[in-house]
Design a protein around this motif. Sequence first.
Motif, PDB file in Angstrom:
ATOM      1  N   ARG A 261      -8.246 -28.152 -16.141  1.00  0.00           N
ATOM      2  CA  ARG A 261      -8.137 -28.535 -17.545  1.00  0.00           C
ATOM      3  C   ARG A 261      -7.449 -27.446 -18.352  1.00  0.00           C
ATOM      4  NH1 ARG A 261     -13.222 -30.373 -15.966  1.00  0.00           N
ATOM      5  NH2 ARG A 261     -13.710 -32.530 -16.493  1.00  0.00           N
ATOM      6  N   GLY A 262      -6.847 -27.885 -19.454  1.00  0.00           N
ATOM      7  CA  GLY A 262      -6.340 -26.939 -20.424  1.00  0.00           C
ATOM      8  C   GLY A 262      -7.421 -26.621 -21.439  1.00  0.00           C
ATOM      9  N   THR A 263      -6.995 -26.070 -22.565  1.00  0.00           N
ATOM     10  CA  THR A 263      -7.929 -25.738 -23.637  1.00  0.00           C
ATOM     11  C   THR A 263      -8.555 -27.010 -24.182  1.00  0.00           C
ATOM     12  OG1 THR A 263      -6.537 -23.869 -24.205  1.00  0.00           O
ATOM     13  CG2 THR A 263      -8.172 -24.542 -25.827  1.00  0.00           C
ATOM     14  N   GLN A 264      -9.877 -27.004 -24.324  1.00  0.00           N
ATOM     15  CA  GLN A 264     -10.568 -28.200 -24.820  1.00  0.00           C
ATOM     16  C   GLN A 264     -10.605 -28.204 -26.340  1.00  0.00           C
ATOM     17  OE1 GLN A 264     -11.952 -30.648 -22.452  1.00  0.00           O
ATOM     18  NE2 GLN A 264     -10.379 -29.438 -21.425  1.00  0.00           N
TER      19      GLN A 264
ATOM     20  N   ALA B 101      -1.278 -29.932 -23.790  1.00  0.00           N
ATOM     21  CA  ALA B 101      -0.082 -29.128 -24.026  1.00  0.00           C
ATOM     22  C   ALA B 101       1.140 -29.753 -23.364  1.00  0.00           C
ATOM     23  CB  ALA B 101      -0.296 -27.704 -23.504  1.00  0.00           C
ATOM     24  N   LEU B 102       0.921 -30.517 -22.292  1.00  0.00           N
ATOM     25  CA  LEU B 102       2.026 -31.163 -21.586  1.00  0.00           C
ATOM     26  C   LEU B 102       2.557 -32.382 -22.333  1.00  0.00           C
ATOM     27  CD1 LEU B 102       0.475 -30.931 -18.027  1.00  0.00           C
ATOM     28  CD2 LEU B 102       2.518 -29.707 -18.792  1.00  0.00           C
ATOM     29  N   ALA B 103       1.792 -32.853 -23.313  1.00  0.00           N
ATOM     30  CA  ALA B 103       2.179 -34.046 -24.066  1.00  0.00           C
ATOM     31  C   ALA B 103       3.064 -33.646 -25.237  1.00  0.00           C
ATOM     32  CB  ALA B 103       0.933 -34.781 -24.554  1.00  0.00           C
ATOM     33  N   THR B 104       4.271 -33.229 -24.916  1.00  0.00           N
ATOM     34  CA  THR B 104       5.197 -32.768 -25.941  1.00  0.00           C
ATOM     35  C   THR B 104       6.611 -33.207 -25.569  1.00  0.00           C
ATOM     36  OG1 THR B 104       5.959 -30.807 -27.158  1.00  0.00           O
ATOM     37  CG2 THR B 104       5.545 -30.513 -24.802  1.00  0.00           C
TER      38      THR B 104
ATOM     39  N   SER C 251       0.446 -25.760 -30.053  1.00  0.00           N
ATOM     40  CA  SER C 251       1.702 -25.077 -30.339  1.00  0.00           C
ATOM     41  C   SER C 251       2.676 -25.012 -29.180  1.00  0.00           C
ATOM     42  CB  SER C 251       1.394 -23.641 -30.812  1.00  0.00           C
ATOM     43  OG  SER C 251       0.576 -23.666 -31.971  1.00  0.00           O
ATOM     44  N   VAL C 252       2.308 -25.553 -28.030  1.00  0.00           N
ATOM     45  CA  VAL C 252       3.207 -25.529 -26.874  1.00  0.00           C
ATOM     46  C   VAL C 252       4.331 -26.541 -27.069  1.00  0.00           C
ATOM     47  CG1 VAL C 252       3.397 -26.008 -24.403  1.00  0.00           C
ATOM     48  CG2 VAL C 252       1.428 -24.728 -25.280  1.00  0.00           C
ATOM     49  N   ILE C 253       5.561 -26.090 -26.841  1.00  0.00           N
ATOM     50  CA  ILE C 253       6.708 -26.997 -26.793  1.00  0.00           C
ATOM     51  C   ILE C 253       7.310 -26.921 -25.391  1.00  0.00           C
ATOM     52  CG2 ILE C 253       7.159 -26.862 -29.268  1.00  0.00           C
ATOM     53  CD1 ILE C 253       9.409 -24.885 -28.683  1.00  0.00           C
TER      54      ILE C 253
ATOM     55  N   ILE D 192      -0.621 -22.575 -18.353  1.00  0.00           N
ATOM     56  CA  ILE D 192      -0.434 -21.165 -18.693  1.00  0.00           C
ATOM     57  C   ILE D 192       0.084 -21.033 -20.123  1.00  0.00           C
ATOM     58  CG2 ILE D 192       0.924 -19.106 -18.154  1.00  0.00           C
ATOM     59  CD1 ILE D 192       0.819 -20.103 -15.173  1.00  0.00           C
ATOM     60  N   ALA D 193       1.035 -21.887 -20.496  1.00  0.00           N
ATOM     61  CA  ALA D 193       1.533 -21.874 -21.874  1.00  0.00           C
ATOM     62  C   ALA D 193       0.408 -22.175 -22.860  1.00  0.00           C
ATOM     63  CB  ALA D 193       2.664 -22.890 -22.027  1.00  0.00           C
ATOM     64  N   ASP D 194      -0.450 -23.126 -22.511  1.00  0.00           N
ATOM     65  CA  ASP D 194      -1.609 -23.476 -23.331  1.00  0.00           C
ATOM     66  C   ASP D 194      -2.507 -22.254 -23.544  1.00  0.00           C
ATOM     67  OD1 ASP D 194      -4.211 -24.220 -24.125  1.00  0.00           O
ATOM     68  OD2 ASP D 194      -4.197 -26.065 -22.990  1.00  0.00           O
ATOM     69  N   SER D 195      -2.774 -21.511 -22.466  1.00  0.00           N
ATOM     70  CA  SER D 195      -3.668 -20.357 -22.557  1.00  0.00           C
ATOM     71  C   SER D 195      -3.121 -19.279 -23.483  1.00  0.00           C
ATOM     72  CB  SER D 195      -3.924 -19.768 -21.167  1.00  0.00           C
ATOM     73  OG  SER D 195      -2.769 -19.126 -20.654  1.00  0.00           O
ATOM     74  N   LYS D 196      -1.806 -19.253 -23.649  1.00  0.00           N
ATOM     75  CA  LYS D 196      -1.192 -18.247 -24.513  1.00  0.00           C
ATOM     76  C   LYS D 196      -1.039 -18.725 -25.954  1.00  0.00           C
ATOM     77  CE  LYS D 196       1.668 -16.439 -20.697  1.00  0.00           C
ATOM     78  NZ  LYS D 196       3.063 -16.303 -20.198  1.00  0.00           N
ATOM     79  N   LEU D 197      -0.807 -20.040 -26.110  1.00  0.00           N
ATOM     80  CA  LEU D 197      -0.362 -20.546 -27.414  1.00  0.00           C
ATOM     81  C   LEU D 197      -1.286 -21.584 -28.034  1.00  0.00           C
ATOM     82  CD1 LEU D 197       3.382 -21.051 -26.410  1.00  0.00           C
ATOM     83  CD2 LEU D 197       2.439 -19.162 -27.746  1.00  0.00           C
TER      84      LEU D 197
END
Length: 530
Positions: free
Chosen positions: A527-530, A448-451, A498-500, A489-494
Amino acid sequence: MGLPQTRLGGIMIWRKQVVTPDEMRKLDSWAINELSIPGIVLMENAARGTATAIAERYPPPKKIAIFVGRGNNGGDGLAVGRWLKTMGYEVDIFAFSMDLRGDALTNLNILRQLRFDIKLIESADTVPWQKGWDIIVDAIFGTGFKGQLAPLFREVIARINVHPARKVAIDIPSGVDAYTGEVADIAVKADLTCTMGLPKVGFFFPPAIDYVGELKVIDLGVMFEDIADVHIVDCEVIANLLPNRPAWGHKGTFGKVLIIAGSPGFTGAATLASLSALKIGAGLVYLAIPRSLNPILEVKATEVVTIPLPETEDMLLSVDASDLLLNMLDNMNALVIGPGLGRAHTLRELILKIIEHNEHVPMLIDADGLNNLCWQDITRIKAPFVVTPHPGELSRLINKKVDEILKAPLNLTHELSREITGVIVLKGAPTLIAHQGKVYINPVYDSALATAGSGDVLSGIIGGLMGMGVNVFDAALLGVYIHGEAGRIADSKLTPYSVIAGDIMANIHVVVERIVQGGIDGGIIRRGTQ
């Protein structure tokens, strides 16, 4: 050797160090020779701690198979098997050799006295894979492994990986290089790795990160001296770094930040950096931009004070803006240069003038701020500073290929940090923060951070923290941590798809709130979402 004295933000961090296998061996030797703790006691502590970790994660009764090699890792496996048996597990042990030595041999003899049936592995086909184990424990190779696996080990590991049982690695998944994280051809893919004493450097770099699973550090009953140059950034390390915010404070109390940013097509970078500085708590943010971009940025960044400045025909900041910027700088608490600034020889001239004049105001240089400079320019900076390159930007700065940087990022940042007085933040997975030979790993792995714009948010966070009076090193540590957790946290929601960058910025306050309330417990590897 005495007990460790290294502190960060008032927190004792001996447990936060990350070691190479050589450093771990030195620490083991210190415990044995200086503290007079016998090696067999350390092995017993390791086994008991590992068995307890397994029982907490996978409570008995269950069927367990343990695969043991010839070295001390195999000895750990034998002792773990004994402990698991006493906890109510059904334990099968398979050995690649009965020719053991030292403490491993002692544990083998103990099991023989207890009439354990230890089976010798002659080929992968002689292992009863159909037996229905719930857990497979890997005690084949320890942290000293390097190179290629012999065919028998490769075949057994391949069968372990496809077995439906949960996999637990003792100290390190067999086949992983503990120094670099490299995997030669195959390695055990663990769900849980129980590592002894301290985390090993290789765990935190790809591809090892995909083999370690959950990382559990087993307490050996020794407070190891802090001898490492590498440490982990986590909620305990950064707990006391967030500055106090007195209720009586005003805008000036919380710092003034000047951000020099923006060019045609990159007003978003300027917006994200400046608003992120405010989101982290800076009192006032001034955004210095080319004059023609002012109408756009007054709309996009309404809480920011925009400073329209002279520009070139290409609508980039002009060298003519230097006197105005230098006059402003004297009244600032922090400076950020670079987000979406553009590239031109005139911009290089402008940045160099600011760098040469500035001796005291803490400064962050990112993105095009770096792209307009060379490494020699960075080494001549006099003010406290942070540089935040990604591998591509660092590649251009130091004239090394990106592949070379990614092959040994830890060693490289360690070396580069000794060449400058400031802090280097090498962005990636993981992000590394280095200062004068000390390197901190922020073990967050989240796509998600790769945006686009993610780095601009990070620049704003660190710049805002510096504006509030946090020193450049602590601001880099805390900023990288907040940025990574906001992304998770953004990843867990979106979902990571879809994270920007604006979503990362929108969750800065959530991380700050959790820090204030006692931190975020996300494990050593986050880790984020796998």
